[in-house]
Design a protein around this motif. Structure first.
Motif, short mmCIF file in Angstrom:
data_model
loop_
_atom_site.label_atom_id
_atom_site.label_comp_id
_atom_site.label_asym_id
_atom_site.label_seq_id
_atom_site.Cartn_x
_atom_site.Cartn_y
_atom_site.Cartn_z
N TYR A 64 0.79 -1.24 0.00
CA TYR A 64 0.00 0.00 0.00
C TYR A 64 0.82 1.29 0.00
CZ TYR A 64 -4.46 -2.33 1.17
OH TYR A 64 -5.60 -3.07 1.16
N GLU B 207 3.11 3.19 -1.55
CA GLU B 207 3.12 4.24 -2.57
C GLU B 207 1.72 4.80 -2.83
OE1 GLU B 207 5.15 2.84 -6.09
OE2 GLU B 207 6.87 4.06 -5.51
N GLN B 208 0.73 3.91 -2.84
CA GLN B 208 -0.63 4.37 -3.12
C GLN B 208 -1.13 5.31 -2.03
OE1 GLN B 208 -2.74 3.56 -6.02
NE2 GLN B 208 -3.44 5.46 -5.07
N LEU B 209 -0.89 4.94 -0.77
CA LEU B 209 -1.37 5.79 0.33
C LEU B 209 -0.62 7.12 0.35
CD1 LEU B 209 -2.03 3.33 3.31
CD2 LEU B 209 -3.56 4.08 1.51
N GLN B 210 0.69 7.06 0.06
CA GLN B 210 1.46 8.30 0.00
C GLN B 210 0.95 9.18 -1.14
OE1 GLN B 210 5.60 7.25 -0.24
NE2 GLN B 210 5.77 6.92 1.95
N SER B 211 0.66 8.53 -2.27
CA SER B 211 0.16 9.26 -3.43
C SER B 211 -1.16 9.96 -3.11
CB SER B 211 -0.03 8.30 -4.60
OG SER B 211 -0.67 8.93 -5.66
#
Lengths: 256, 234
Positions: free
Chosen positions: B130, B132-136
């Motif tokens: 998760y 990269e997606q959550l950071q994005s």
């Protein structure tokens, strides 16, 4: 355009990124304006995905900077990204978009309307209550795209979003990208598919081994590329053969 | 062999007739262990997820320490809690010693490392997926911790089961801080130990059967929930 004040142009200045002593992005500077679809192309290992992550802020550059006009105008630079492999949370299709909206601070009363609109855009509205991870790969990628678009970003980064899709699914994704572009979202996308780049992009950044070799409008890059590596790439030649001589082992095999 | 079958018959009769003493001991055991697991979960879940997510100097040392504490000797914990809660100890004024509260506290200390350590392992795998997606999306650390716990909830049930297993099977610590006082702090495990030493095998066996039965029921319930939940989550 979604913001009232433009966040463009987006600049990178002498962008460098290294890890473990290896320089992966080397001194890249460019400027991107609003209203175009910019594609980043290049062979594997050129640094396309890395450059996109640096621009999106997922990783910090070793030196250099990424700046948009928004920094000077104190306006928030709204960005979203779709990855090559869709990362979906373990909840329903609608729940995935609702999560993104909540994190983004969108008012809850607007969620339903935005979710319905986003799912309709990518043709997934009938799956709204299904578990997101039960969708096919192509549908998952469309959902990832819908989730990103629901945020109404000023810039949408797409990291090879059609790399593992069949032509029909690729067509749907391309249509959605086109719709987002028409709605005023700046598209920045990486791809290995030269035909797709020719078909969709307005301007292209050509990367090779961490360096920006050429930035040009699409037509110009395909008809009259200035850089010799870009010339070879658009012709479909295998670039590394030009640069790297065969190892002695390979020579021995060749002789046999 | 006859002694055993007699004891088993008497034990089953006690269970079937819902013997008052037996019921009281079983209910107190459940109250103490379930409360301890609930409190340990409130502390251990975010602690484990934060360990999976945050990067700080000495993080690996903390993770190894947390894993090592899973095998914390109950008698030592019991002794430490006893010293803390005894009249001359720093928390003596609360009068918790020889009360179910002291037993809960001892079990909480024993269960936290189990839940935190297993949570860290589950959420770390999820975080790799998760991150990269959550950071994005711009999720904060707190939002990310909550997301990891929510999305990993079915896997994390195993951590709760392990914690409950540890708490319900525990004798040493609850014996020291509870004192095994009849109608006050007598739980299944301390009661079994006492009845065996007295030679009253039927009651000990009856309690043993109930303990195993409860443990089986709770495990079956949680596993069913996990199966249904995972099917929905894919």
């Amino acid at each position: 355009m979604h913001g009232q004040v433009t966040i463009f142009p987006l600049h990178t200045k002498n962008l460098c990124y290294q890890i473990g002593g290896k320089r992966l992005i080397k001194d890249i500077s460019f400027s991107l304006s609003h209203g175009t679809k910019t594609f980043i192309v290049g062979p594997n290992g050129a640094g396309k995905s890395l450059l996109m992550r640096l621009c999106h802020g997922l990783i910090k550059p070793t030196s250099g900077s990424v700046e948009c006009h928004a920094v000077q105008t104190t306006q928030k630079c709204k960005q979203a990204m779709v990855f090559q492999r869709p990362v979906l949370l373990r909840r329903s299709v609608a729940g995935n978009i609702a999560y993104a909206l909540r994190v983004y601070g969108v008012e809850k009363r607007r969620h339903r309307e935005i979710i319905e609109e986003s799912l309709r855009q990518v043709g997934l509205n009938r799956f709204s209550k299904h578990p997101a991870r039960s969708l096919s790969f192509g549908e998952q990628q469309r959902l990832a795209l819908a989730r990103a678009l629901a945020l109404k970003p000023d810039i949408l980064f797409l990291d090879e979003p059609t790399a593992n899709l069949d032509p029909a699914a690729t067509h749907v994704v391309e249509e959605v990208i086109e719709m987002a572009h028409l709605a005023g979202t700046k598209i920045i996308m990486t791809t290995h598919d030269l035909n797709q780049a020719r078909r969709l992009s307005d301007d292209i950044l050509f990367l090779y081994r961490g360096r920006l070799k050429e930035q040009a409008p699409t037509g110009e890059l395909f008809t009259n590329p200035k850089n010799d590596l870009a010339q070879a790439f658009v012709k479909g030649e295998l670039l590394w053969w030009r640069q790297r001589p065969l190892s002695p082992d390979c020579d021995a095999h060749k002789d046999q | 062999m006859t002694d055993f079958s007699d004891a088993l018959t008497t034990a089953l009769t006690l269970v079937a007739t819902m013997d008052r003493d037996l019921t009281e001991i079983v209910l107190l055991s459940l109250r103490v262990s379930l409360t301890a697991v609930a409190i340990a979960a409130i502390i251990g879940l975010p602690l484990g997820a934060a360990l999976a997510l945050l990067r700080f100097p000495g993080r690996k040392v903390v993770i190894v320490l947390m894993s090592a504490l899973m095998g914390l000797p109950p008698v030592v914990v019991g002794l430490a809690v006893y010293l803390l809660l005894s009249r001359s100890g720093p928390f003596g004024t609360f009068g918790l010693l020889f009360n179910p509260g002291a037993m809960i506290l001892a079990q909480v200390i024993l269960v936290i490392p189990i839940i935190a350590s297993l949570t860290q392992q589950v959420t770390e795998d999820l975080w790799h997926e998760y991150e990269e997606q959550l950071q994005s999306l711009g999720a904060s650390t707190m939002e990310s911790v909550w997301t990891l716990l929510w999305d990993g909830r079915y896997s994390l049930m195993t951590a709760h089961l392990a914690g409950f297993g540890r708490a319900s099977a525990e004798v040493g610590a609850v014996m020291i801080v509870g004192g095994n006082i009849d109608h006050v702090t007598r739980v299944m495990t301390t009661s079994i130990a006492l009845e065996v030493s007295k030679g009253d095998l039927p009651l000990a066996l009856g309690l043993g059967l109930v303990l195993i039965f409860l443990s089986l029921c709770i495990n079956m319930g949680v596993h069913s929930l996990q199966t249904v939940g995972r099917r929905w989550q894919r």
